[in-house]
Design an enzyme around this catalytic site. Structure first.
Site, PDB file in Angstrom:
ATOM      1  N   TRP A  56     -19.744  16.897   9.642  1.00 21.70           N
ATOM      2  CA  TRP A  56     -18.813  16.384   8.642  1.00 21.70           C
ATOM      3  C   TRP A  56     -19.098  16.965   7.261  1.00 21.70           C
ATOM      4  O   TRP A  56     -20.256  17.100   6.869  1.00 21.70           O
ATOM      5  CB  TRP A  56     -18.904  14.862   8.555  1.00 21.70           C
ATOM      6  CG  TRP A  56     -18.444  14.169   9.795  1.00 21.70           C
ATOM      7  CD1 TRP A  56     -19.242  13.554  10.707  1.00 21.70           C
ATOM      8  CD2 TRP A  56     -17.101  14.028  10.259  1.00 21.70           C
ATOM      9  NE1 TRP A  56     -18.465  13.026  11.719  1.00 21.70           N
ATOM     10  CE2 TRP A  56     -17.145  13.304  11.473  1.00 21.70           C
ATOM     11  CE3 TRP A  56     -15.850  14.435   9.775  1.00 21.70           C
ATOM     12  CZ2 TRP A  56     -16.013  12.987  12.208  1.00 21.70           C
ATOM     13  CZ3 TRP A  56     -14.720  14.108  10.500  1.00 21.70           C
ATOM     14  CH2 TRP A  56     -14.803  13.407  11.698  1.00 21.70           C
ATOM     15  N   GLU A  68      -5.641  -3.764  -1.399  1.00 22.60           N
ATOM     16  CA  GLU A  68      -6.114  -4.893  -0.584  1.00 22.60           C
ATOM     17  C   GLU A  68      -7.211  -5.696  -1.262  1.00 22.60           C
ATOM     18  O   GLU A  68      -7.579  -6.757  -0.788  1.00 22.60           O
ATOM     19  CB  GLU A  68      -6.655  -4.379   0.769  1.00 22.60           C
ATOM     20  CG  GLU A  68      -5.595  -3.834   1.711  1.00 22.60           C
ATOM     21  CD  GLU A  68      -5.326  -2.342   1.524  1.00 22.60           C
ATOM     22  OE1 GLU A  68      -5.598  -1.817   0.426  1.00 22.60           O
ATOM     23  OE2 GLU A  68      -4.850  -1.703   2.480  1.00 22.60           O
ATOM     24  N   THR A 110       0.870  -1.172   0.000  1.00 21.78           N
ATOM     25  CA  THR A 110       0.000   0.000   0.000  1.00 21.78           C
ATOM     26  C   THR A 110       0.911   1.227   0.000  1.00 21.78           C
ATOM     27  O   THR A 110       2.068   1.143   0.411  1.00 21.78           O
ATOM     28  CB  THR A 110      -0.898   0.027   1.247  1.00 21.78           C
ATOM     29  OG1 THR A 110      -0.041   0.065   2.398  1.00 21.78           O
ATOM     30  CG2 THR A 110      -1.774  -1.200   1.339  1.00 21.78           C
TER      31      THR A 110
END
Ligand code: ADP
Length: 535
Positions: A438, A325, A179
């Site tokens: 948010w 992944e 990653t």
């Protein structure tokens, strides 16, 4: 009656793909553009023969089952040979990302315990830096002019039929990718033969990437970025003509290659296609592309406007989502038959979503209250499971990325609509917290990139004395286009709550990129960290 089946027990290994490519697609062409821009042509038949030679030579040179052999290469035919030859030797292909800092490449190579390295001659200066940063390779094989180093071709010549290759089990490791480490130390994800075969089969399906024997495929996405999304394996399995771009990835060079080699399907991150759109709009009629050309786009969100613009240009953008992944294909957006006649606006909105999982993969979106309802409003974290989804990291025992009931936590925030289409709204790490609420930066970016004057836009949260964080938009305008900050905010206003609108719009020449060509928000956050300090 016994309960065991009557079927043959054939291990799902990459040999099946190579054997098929050699026997049934042997004459199919693989084209590589070299650093000097010349084109070299070979076939799957020739590549298969050389991959076997590579495998035998590696075994004779002491490579054993499970050993790592690294590559530091652009996209070209020799890299494809390595994709097959290394696993045939029982070893694990470790594709090093040449866009990372040499220190990071050295860390990753040592962490993976890479024994040998196959490297392009044009990347030797980088290799020297990686070694100076502490990388330890036992042997280095150079593709092309090799100077004082050992040549890859000479290694192939050492192969003899007497060397037997190890038997492969489908659970054997085939490749490893790290990653990028945007959010912490890079982690190794090890793919098996089985996970790769299953991913290859499913990703080729018409409703996934839709790659066929009638296609000519240009993987712009680098072979060091999640195995070029599995496309080299998919192409070999399908008998698809392959065109590799080598190191020249600027829009005119890509368009020249697409026109000249009659590419029918290409794949790359949105920034590639933003550049291609600009080049096509800037020189109408210059490139004669194949009618109906498709582009697979993933790695970051494909803005709806980009999908619309390519339709106008006679090209179809296919939006997919994935991660290192997840091998990477985890979601693909295709309009279903029952919505084929829906409003144009509805269809474009669907295509700009990340879509639904392909067969064998499952996803869910979960927040503190459990799985979110399919109301296109409630958001949560996207979770994924499937036979090509990582069950753990190679070099990191911490289990926090997996839930107790076996899902992988993607770190992406998403919601689901009534058709089951998943839409990513942000990465957890990029969400902006303003006054306890948010704000999803990606949604603002996509809307900004829908403004006719905007080429690229990245939105970040910047520390604010009163609101904790406030959004700031960094915008690149299209060549010759004009827009003011007020105009851009007015463009956003009908779609978003007032408190979502960026307090600042800064006009920049370019947005910094990650090694995979995505917007590098960590760098932007650093640049503008004090922007609202005195607000
Ligand atoms: P990184 O981007 O962290 O370097 P990866 O290449 O594995 O590592 O990218 C995975 C991430 O990329 C996903 O978790 C997601 O945030 C983002 N991504 C991938 N495809 C898409 C897409 N189609 N839309 C939005 N985000 C995407």
């Amino acid at each position: 009656m016994t309960t065991t089946s009557c079927m043959m027990d054939v291990p799902l290994t990459i040999e099946l793909v190579l054997d098929r490519a050699e026997r049934w697609m042997g004459g199919c062409e693989v084209v590589s553009r070299r650093p000097d821009r010349s084109l070299s042509r070979t076939t799957y038949g020739a590549i298969a023969g050389r991959a076997r030679k590579l495998a035998r030579a590696l075994v004779a040179a002491g490579i054993r089952k499970g050993d790592r052999v690294a590559t530091l290469m652009w996209n070209h035919a020799e890299h494809l040979e390595a994709y097959f030859g290394i696993p045939l030797a029982g070893a694990v292909t470790h594709t090093l990302n040449l866009r990372l800092h040499p220190d990071e490449i050295a860390f990753i190579a040592n962490d993976a315990r890479d024994r040998y390295l196959i490297v392009d001659d044009v990347l030797l200066p980088l290799y020297e830096k990686v070694v100076a940063s502490g990388a330890r390779f036992e042997r280095v094989l150079v593709v092309g002019a090799h100077g004082t180093h050992e040549s890859y071709e000479a290694l192939l010549e050492t192969a003899t039929e007497q060397t037997t290759l190890p038997a492969l089990a489908e659970t054997d490791a085939l490749g490893v990718c790290y990653t990028s480490g945007t959010t912490g130390k890079p982690k190794g994800v090890v793919y098996s033969h089985r996970s790769t075969i299953l991913h290859t089969l499913v990703a080729a399906l018409p409703d996934a990437l839709g790659v066929t024997r009638a296609d000519t495929l240009l993987p712009v996405v680098p072979m060091f970025h999640v195995n070029a999304w599995g496309l080299p394996f998919i192409a070999a399995m399908s008998g698809t003509r392959l065109v590799f771009p080598g190191p020249h990835l600027d829009p005119p060079s890509l368009l020249d290659l697409m026109a000249q080699e009659r590419v029918t399907i290409a794949a790359g991150v949105p920034t590639i296609w933003l550049g291609i759109r600009e080049a096509l709009d800037g020189s109408p009629g210059k490139w004669q592309l194949q009618p109906g050309l498709r582009m697979v786009v993933g790695g970051s969100a494909a803005p709806e406007q980009l999908i619309r613009d390519f339709d106008r240009l006679g090209m179809t953008l296919i939006h997919a989502w994935g991660m290192t992944e997840t091998s990477p294909i985890g979601l693909v957006s295709r309009v279903p038959a029952h919505l084929a006649d829906a409003d144009e606006a509805v269809r474009y909105r669907l295509r700009a979503k990340q879509g639904v999982p392909p067969p064998l993969v499952d996803v869910c979106v979960r927040n503190e209250a459990g799985d979110v309802p399919a109301d296109d409003r409630t958001s949560g974290e996207l979770l994924v499971k499937g036979p090509w989804v990582a069950g753990r990291y190679a070099n990191d025992a911490t289990p926090e990325r997996w839930t107790a009931d076996g899902w992988f936590r993607t770190g992406d925030v998403a919601r689901v609509d009534e058709h089951g289409f998943v839409q990513l709204t942000d990465r957890v790490a990029d969400l902006i917290k303003s006054g306890g609420e948010w704000i999803a930066s990606q949604e603002l970016e996509n809307a900004l990139m829908g403004h006719p004057a905007v080429k690229e836009a990245a939105v970040i949260g910047v520390a604010h004395p009163k609101w904790s964080e406030r959004p700031l938009a960094a915008v690149v305008l299209k060549a010759g286009a004009q827009a003011t900050a007020a105009e851009l905010c007015a463009h956003l206003a009908p779609t978003f709550p007032k408190f979502w609108l960026p307090d600042s719009v800064v006009f920049v020449d370019a947005i910094p990129r990650t090694s995979a060509g995505k917007f590098k928000k960590t760098e932007l956050r650093e640049t503008y960290r004090d922007h609202y300090a005195k607000a």
